[in-house]
Design a protein around this motif. Structure first.
Motif: not given
Length: 224
Positions: A42-45, A91-97, A126-130, A151-152
């Protein structure tokens, strides 16, 4: 005979009792780790990456402690409840990186059980889509396109993994869902680009009309 049999399995029952106690500890403490991980997403987004990283560091510390506690029982330490936590952590760590450095962390860097590394990356779709939808809402089409490209690419790599379900449980299903997310997100990107092009065309047309109106007005005054 019954006493003899009970004595024979007494050691197994003691081991089972110890395993049950550890399992209860893991269930209780992974709830807190999972809460920290969800808050990190949530904080990342929300753009608060430093606080998100702090949350993840705390969550990872807890997961490491639980692995030590449950070391005698690998099926608890590296699977089941703990496994889902490792998956969400990935998932969360990869989103930040990906946001900070335009890359995803390697398996060696994350140091989580292999199946949960891959399924965590699949959930990242899913988080990348968000994030793409957030970028589109804020008018950042370029950022949305860049994130969609990542994402793709991630989906296409994961789709190539063809090992049996027994080795990576759930990955095939997550990839099938990922394909749907990629396709529907692509349609949003295309729609946003078409709208942006239409807006630009209208602006150019209005600018041209305004220029012509100004020229006509000057002509009238010059003739007068």
């Amino acid at each position: 005979m019954r006493k003899l049999f009970r004595k024979a399995i007494e050691g197994a029952l003691k081991e089972l009792e110890e395993k049950d106690k550890i399992r209860e500890i893991v269930i209780r403490r992974t709830r807190e780790a999972n809460r920290l991980i969800r808050e990190a997403v949530f904080l990342t987004h929300s753009g608060n990456l430093e606080q998100a990283k702090d949350n993840l560091a705390k969550a990872r510390s807890q997961l490491n402690e639980l692995c030590d506690i449950a070391r005698r029982f690998p099926d608890i330490a590296y699977g089941g409840i703990m496994g889902m936590s490792f998956q969400e952590y990935t998932e969360a760590y990869a989103l930040i990186k990906l946001i900070e450095e335009q890359r995803i962390p390697s398996y060696e860097e994350l140091n989580v059980p292999l199946p949960y590394y891959l399924t965590g990356l699949a959930d990242l779709l899913g988080e990348l889509r968000r994030r793409i939808l957030d970028l589109l809402r804020s008018g950042d089409l370029e950022g949305a396109e860049r994130t969609f490209s990542a994402m793709e690419s991630l989906y296409l790599i994961l789709r190539e993994i063809s090992y049996p379900e027994a080795l990576i449980p759930g990955l095939r299903h997550k990839c099938d869902r990922g394909r749907q997310l990629v396709e529907i997100t692509r349609s949003h990107i295309v729609e946003a680009k078409m709208k942006a092009e239409l807006v630009n065309s209208v602006k150019k047309a209005l600018h041209t009309l305004k220029g012509r109106s100004t020229d006509n007005h000057e002509d009238i005054w010059s003739r007068g």
